[in-house]
Design a protein around this motif. Sequence first.
Motif: not given
Length: 250
Positions: A5-23, A46-50, A120-125
Motif C-alpha cells: 500500500n506504499a505510495p508510488a515513488p515520484t518519478p524523476r523530473s527533467t527541465l529543459v530551458v530552450t531559446a527556440h522551438a527547435g533547439d 520554450c522561450l520563443t518560437f524562433g 538541460l539548457t544552452h551553454p554560456t557562449e
Amino acid sequence: MTEANAPAPTPRSTLVVTAHAGDFVWRAGGAIALAASRGEKVTIACLTFGERGESAKAWREGRRLDEIKAMRRDEAERAAATLGAEVRFFDAGDYPLLESAELTDQLVAVYRDVQPDVVLTHPTEDPYNGDHPAANRMALQARILAQAIGYPAEGDVIGAPPVFYFEPHQPEMSGFRPEVLLDITEVWDTKRKAMECLGAQQHLWAYYSDLAVRRGVQLRRNAGPNLGLAHTTLAEAYMRPFPQIAKELA
C-alpha cells in the motif's frame, strides 16, 4: 503502511530551458526521449518560437508573422509529443530574446512547479546567436532564485539540480567541450522522428544525424579499447558547469 500500500515513488523530473522551438530537438532530443522511456517527467520551457531568426524558409515563402508562430508552435508540439515530453511556450520573441525580470520570474515558477532533478539548457557562449546565451543566463538565474526560500513565488523551493549544457551548432566557436557523452542509440529513431517534425528547418536534419554519429564514435573510443570494429553507436554531448557530486570516482 504495508509495502503493497506504499505510495508510488515520484518519478524523476527533467527541465529543459530552450531559446527556440527547435533547439530542444536537435540538441537534447535523445536525452529527453531516454528520460521519457524510463517513465520520467520531462518539461520543456520554450522561450520563443524562433519565428524571426530560425524560420527563414517560411519567410521566403511569404508567410506572415502570426502564421509562422503558429507553424513553429505546431512543429514543436508534435516533436515534444514524439519525444514523450510536455512543452510550455512563453512567446517572448526572438532575434533578439531579451532578458527580463518578468521572464525569469516565470521560469522560477516552472522550476518550483516541476521540481527538476536535472536541468538541460544552452551553454554560456554562442557568437552566432545571442538568444542562446540569454536563455542560459535566465535559466541559471531562475534556478538560483527558485532555491531561495524568501523569493516571492508559489510552490516549494527546489534543491540544486545538476545542470547540463547541450551542444551548440558551432561548438568550436562557442567554447564547448564534450565532457559528457550520452548514448542515445536505443532512442535514435524517436529523436529522428521528432527532428522530422521540424519542417521549417529541414536543412538541419542531416547535420544533426551526422553529429550523432560523430559523438557516437567518441563515446565508443572513450568507453573501451579501439578494436576497429564496426558499430552504430549514436550519442549527444553535454558540458557540466557545476561540480559533479559523488561518493566514488566513476
